[in-house]
Design a protein around this motif. Structure first.
Motif, PDB file in Angstrom:
ATOM      1  N   ALA A  11       0.834  -1.205   0.000  1.00 39.32           N
ATOM      2  CA  ALA A  11       0.000   0.000   0.000  1.00 39.32           C
ATOM      3  C   ALA A  11       0.867   1.252   0.000  1.00 39.32           C
ATOM      4  CB  ALA A  11      -0.896   0.006   1.233  1.00 39.32           C
ATOM      5  N   PRO A  12       0.393   2.293  -0.685  1.00 32.33           N
ATOM      6  CA  PRO A  12       1.117   3.561  -0.559  1.00 32.33           C
ATOM      7  C   PRO A  12       1.108   4.000   0.904  1.00 32.33           C
ATOM      8  CG  PRO A  12      -0.514   3.681  -2.323  1.00 32.33           C
ATOM      9  CD  PRO A  12      -0.751   2.407  -1.582  1.00 32.33           C
ATOM     10  N   PRO A  13       2.180   4.588   1.390  1.00 28.73           N
ATOM     11  CA  PRO A  13       2.214   4.996   2.796  1.00 28.73           C
ATOM     12  C   PRO A  13       1.238   6.142   3.064  1.00 28.73           C
ATOM     13  CG  PRO A  13       4.143   5.793   1.643  1.00 28.73           C
ATOM     14  CD  PRO A  13       3.408   4.923   0.681  1.00 28.73           C
ATOM     15  N   TYR A  18      -2.630   8.299  10.178  1.00 31.41           N
ATOM     16  CA  TYR A  18      -3.790   7.409  10.116  1.00 31.41           C
ATOM     17  C   TYR A  18      -3.312   6.043   9.654  1.00 31.41           C
ATOM     18  CZ  TYR A  18      -3.770   8.366   5.058  1.00 31.41           C
ATOM     19  OH  TYR A  18      -3.414   8.496   3.741  1.00 31.41           O
ATOM     20  N   SER A  19      -4.134   5.040   9.878  1.00 32.81           N
ATOM     21  CA  SER A  19      -3.836   3.686   9.425  1.00 32.81           C
ATOM     22  C   SER A  19      -4.443   3.484   8.054  1.00 32.81           C
ATOM     23  CB  SER A  19      -4.426   2.659  10.395  1.00 32.81           C
ATOM     24  OG  SER A  19      -3.834   2.796  11.667  1.00 32.81           O
ATOM     25  N   THR A  39       4.968   1.966  -5.629  1.00 34.05           N
ATOM     26  CA  THR A  39       6.423   1.833  -5.729  1.00 34.05           C
ATOM     27  C   THR A  39       7.101   3.053  -6.332  1.00 34.05           C
ATOM     28  OG1 THR A  39       6.165   0.614  -7.807  1.00 34.05           O
ATOM     29  CG2 THR A  39       6.413  -0.692  -5.801  1.00 34.05           C
ATOM     30  N   THR A  40       6.440   3.712  -7.289  1.00 31.25           N
ATOM     31  CA  THR A  40       7.081   4.856  -7.936  1.00 31.25           C
ATOM     32  C   THR A  40       6.688   6.191  -7.307  1.00 31.25           C
ATOM     33  OG1 THR A  40       5.312   5.200  -9.565  1.00 31.25           O
ATOM     34  CG2 THR A  40       7.066   3.619 -10.144  1.00 31.25           C
ATOM     35  N   GLY A  41       5.553   6.225  -6.622  1.00 29.57           N
ATOM     36  CA  GLY A  41       5.065   7.469  -6.038  1.00 29.57           C
ATOM     37  C   GLY A  41       4.419   8.398  -7.051  1.00 29.57           C
ATOM     38  N   GLU A  42       4.301   7.951  -8.300  1.00 29.75           N
ATOM     39  CA  GLU A  42       3.737   8.793  -9.354  1.00 29.75           C
ATOM     40  C   GLU A  42       2.217   8.841  -9.294  1.00 29.75           C
ATOM     41  OE1 GLU A  42       7.292   8.066 -12.606  1.00 29.75           O
ATOM     42  OE2 GLU A  42       5.354   7.122 -12.935  1.00 29.75           O
TER      43      GLU A  42
END
Length: 126
Positions: A11-13, A18-19, A39-42
């Protein structure tokens, strides 16, 4: 069953305190997901691409917990432009079989990062 906040690999952070997921009483609450590639943040530009990425991310989150899209009982969709509702529906419908979950759609003034057009939260049941 007490409240659980499982740690997820795919999952994206979270952008704030929040959870990503909280589970209690057989219900799994997936916090609002925005279009960030894990993974890329894009973030893609088009609302349809953002919708697809968000729903893929939700599917990955559920998959890590042994659940699927068919376990989702309710979603809430937040749109910065409610006129995107039709385009979002076309993508959204492709992720659910003949019995989609209950859903609300809400127009909002803004989302947490510039360029975001949609956010989706989900509730699933075990």
């Amino acid at each position: 069953m007490p409240k659980l906040t499982p740690k997820l690999e795919g999952a994206p952070p979270p952008l704030a305190p929040y959870s990503v997921v909280t589970e209690a009483q057989g219900l799994v609450f997936v916090s609002g997901q925005i279009a960030i590639h894990p993974t890329t943040g894009e973030t893609p530009d088009a609302v349809t691409d953002q919708t697809q990425l968000i729903l893929h991310n939700i599917g990955n989150i559920l998959g890590e917990l042994g659940l699927t899209y068919s376990d989702i009982v309710k979603t809430t969709v937040f749109l910065t432009d409610i006129r995107d509702f039709g385009a979002v529906n076309a993508v959204y419908a492709s992720f659910f079989d003949d019995e989609p979950p209950a859903r609300s759609a809400v127009g909002v003034a803004a989302l947490p990062l510039a360029g975001l057009k949609i956010e989706i939260e989900a509730i699933a049941a075990r």
